[in-house]
Write a protein that holds these residues in place. Sequence first.
Motif, mmCIF file in Angstrom:
data_model
loop_
_atom_site.group_PDB
_atom_site.id
_atom_site.type_symbol
_atom_site.label_atom_id
_atom_site.label_comp_id
_atom_site.label_asym_id
_atom_site.label_seq_id
_atom_site.Cartn_x
_atom_site.Cartn_y
_atom_site.Cartn_z
ATOM 1 N N HIS A 162 -3.811 -36.279 16.534
ATOM 2 C CA HIS A 162 -2.688 -36.146 15.608
ATOM 3 C C HIS A 162 -1.380 -35.798 16.324
ATOM 4 O O HIS A 162 -1.379 -35.042 17.289
ATOM 5 C CB HIS A 162 -2.979 -35.045 14.585
ATOM 6 N N SER A 163 -0.291 -36.329 15.780
ATOM 7 C CA SER A 163 1.030 -35.881 16.212
ATOM 8 C C SER A 163 1.668 -35.000 15.140
ATOM 9 O O SER A 163 2.708 -34.410 15.364
ATOM 10 C CB SER A 163 1.939 -37.082 16.514
ATOM 11 N N ILE A 164 1.040 -34.920 13.981
ATOM 12 C CA ILE A 164 1.514 -34.048 12.918
ATOM 13 C C ILE A 164 0.651 -32.785 12.918
ATOM 14 O O ILE A 164 -0.518 -32.830 13.295
ATOM 15 C CB ILE A 164 1.468 -34.749 11.542
ATOM 16 N N PRO A 165 1.231 -31.648 12.541
ATOM 17 C CA PRO A 165 0.490 -30.391 12.660
ATOM 18 C C PRO A 165 -0.609 -30.240 11.608
ATOM 19 O O PRO A 165 -0.338 -30.007 10.438
ATOM 20 C CB PRO A 165 1.569 -29.315 12.492
ATOM 21 N N VAL A 166 -1.844 -30.413 12.035
ATOM 22 C CA VAL A 166 -3.009 -30.175 11.183
ATOM 23 C C VAL A 166 -4.037 -29.397 12.000
ATOM 24 O O VAL A 166 -4.039 -29.450 13.223
ATOM 25 C CB VAL A 166 -3.646 -31.489 10.663
ATOM 26 N N ASP A 167 -4.892 -28.680 11.305
ATOM 27 C CA ASP A 167 -5.980 -27.948 11.956
ATOM 28 C C ASP A 167 -7.279 -28.660 11.617
ATOM 29 O O ASP A 167 -7.781 -28.552 10.502
ATOM 30 C CB ASP A 167 -6.000 -26.499 11.443
ATOM 31 N N VAL A 168 -7.802 -29.437 12.579
ATOM 32 C CA VAL A 168 -9.039 -30.178 12.314
ATOM 33 C C VAL A 168 -10.278 -29.320 12.583
ATOM 34 O O VAL A 168 -11.380 -29.839 12.757
ATOM 35 C CB VAL A 168 -9.100 -31.517 13.091
ATOM 36 N N GLU A 169 -10.073 -28.007 12.570
ATOM 37 C CA GLU A 169 -11.178 -27.048 12.627
ATOM 38 C C GLU A 169 -12.052 -27.253 13.855
ATOM 39 O O GLU A 169 -13.276 -27.290 13.780
ATOM 40 C CB GLU A 169 -12.003 -27.122 11.337
ATOM 41 N N LEU A 170 -11.381 -27.395 14.980
ATOM 42 C CA LEU A 170 -12.100 -27.570 16.236
ATOM 43 C C LEU A 170 -12.791 -26.277 16.633
ATOM 44 O O LEU A 170 -12.233 -25.190 16.477
ATOM 45 C CB LEU A 170 -11.126 -27.978 17.345
ATOM 46 N N GLU A 171 -13.981 -26.413 17.157
ATOM 47 C CA GLU A 171 -14.687 -25.230 17.661
ATOM 48 C C GLU A 171 -14.434 -25.097 19.147
ATOM 49 O O GLU A 171 -14.505 -26.071 19.894
ATOM 50 C CB GLU A 171 -16.182 -25.362 17.385
ATOM 51 N N GLU A 172 -14.145 -23.872 19.555
ATOM 52 C CA GLU A 172 -13.948 -23.621 20.977
ATOM 53 C C GLU A 172 -15.272 -23.866 21.713
ATOM 54 O O GLU A 172 -16.344 -23.567 21.192
ATOM 55 C CB GLU A 172 -13.489 -22.177 21.180
ATOM 56 N N ALA A 173 -15.168 -24.474 22.897
ATOM 57 C CA ALA A 173 -16.374 -24.795 23.664
ATOM 58 C C ALA A 173 -16.135 -24.512 25.132
ATOM 59 O O ALA A 173 -15.003 -24.596 25.617
ATOM 60 C CB ALA A 173 -16.751 -26.261 23.466
ATOM 61 N N GLU A 174 -17.215 -24.156 25.827
ATOM 62 C CA GLU A 174 -17.117 -23.934 27.266
ATOM 63 C C GLU A 174 -17.103 -25.289 27.969
ATOM 64 O O GLU A 174 -18.034 -26.079 27.810
ATOM 65 C CB GLU A 174 -18.305 -23.099 27.753
ATOM 66 N N PRO A 175 -16.051 -25.563 28.747
ATOM 67 C CA PRO A 175 -15.958 -26.888 29.362
ATOM 68 C C PRO A 175 -16.872 -27.026 30.569
ATOM 69 O O PRO A 175 -17.287 -26.029 31.171
ATOM 70 C CB PRO A 175 -14.488 -26.956 29.798
ATOM 71 N N PRO A 176 -17.168 -28.262 30.964
ATOM 72 C CA PRO A 176 -17.873 -28.471 32.234
ATOM 73 C C PRO A 176 -16.949 -28.121 33.392
ATOM 74 O O PRO A 176 -15.753 -27.875 33.204
ATOM 75 C CB PRO A 176 -18.188 -29.970 32.203
ATOM 76 N N GLU A 177 -17.470 -28.104 34.596
ATOM 77 C CA GLU A 177 -16.657 -27.751 35.763
ATOM 78 C C GLU A 177 -15.473 -28.690 35.942
ATOM 79 O O GLU A 177 -14.386 -28.264 36.329
ATOM 80 C CB GLU A 177 -17.506 -27.745 37.041
ATOM 81 N N PHE A 178 -15.666 -29.981 35.653
ATOM 82 C CA PHE A 178 -14.590 -30.954 35.831
ATOM 83 C C PHE A 178 -14.470 -31.848 34.603
ATOM 84 O O PHE A 178 -15.475 -32.248 34.012
ATOM 85 C CB PHE A 178 -14.842 -31.834 37.061
ATOM 86 N N LEU A 179 -13.224 -32.129 34.229
ATOM 87 C CA LEU A 179 -12.905 -33.130 33.228
ATOM 88 C C LEU A 179 -11.851 -34.048 33.835
ATOM 89 O O LEU A 179 -11.313 -33.751 34.908
ATOM 90 C CB LEU A 179 -12.394 -32.474 31.936
#
Length: 199
Positions: A99-116
Amino acid sequence: MQEGTGSSMDAGYGKDGKEMRESDRLSVFISLVLRHRPEEASVSLDEHGWADVEELLKGIRGTGREIDRSLLEEIVATDKKQRYSFSRDGRLIRANQGHSIPVDVELEEAEPPEFLYHGTASAFLDSIRKEGLKPMSRLYVHLSRDGESARKIGQRHGSPVVLRVRSGDMGRAGYRFYLSANGVWLTKSVPAEYFEMWK
């Protein structure tokens, strides 16, 4: 600018210059409406990015495009990038991210892998090295799980380059990461010290 909200595909042609199928053209339009410009189909999004399905169908038909519920369901089910989700009761639809408009898609915080990985065009590299990765017209920086997927994304914007992000180090330093419903990793920004050129 790393990514924009418009698309050359709005005119009915793909990036390869070939005419698109009607369902692909509709998908591009739905993406525009649900991520950037709901007013194009006279719909409103709630604070979580949901649109009423019947209102969306009516709004799309009001632009002269042919669509019904079964075609919308087919577009959602067959979208290779899994851009859209229906609510559990099927009455609402939203874009999963981008999105470029301000919305909260209720994302859950997650622990990332070592590299993205982040794919972009070589033309943007100087400013990215100076300023880091920023969301630009979107709400988050989009990161891929693997370098080849990131390269394909970079190709959309010109001669591609891929940056390897030390996301594990960022997470341990307190940066927050989110994993969208379609498997895209998101974060608010990536400072320049956390990435390097990949391959």
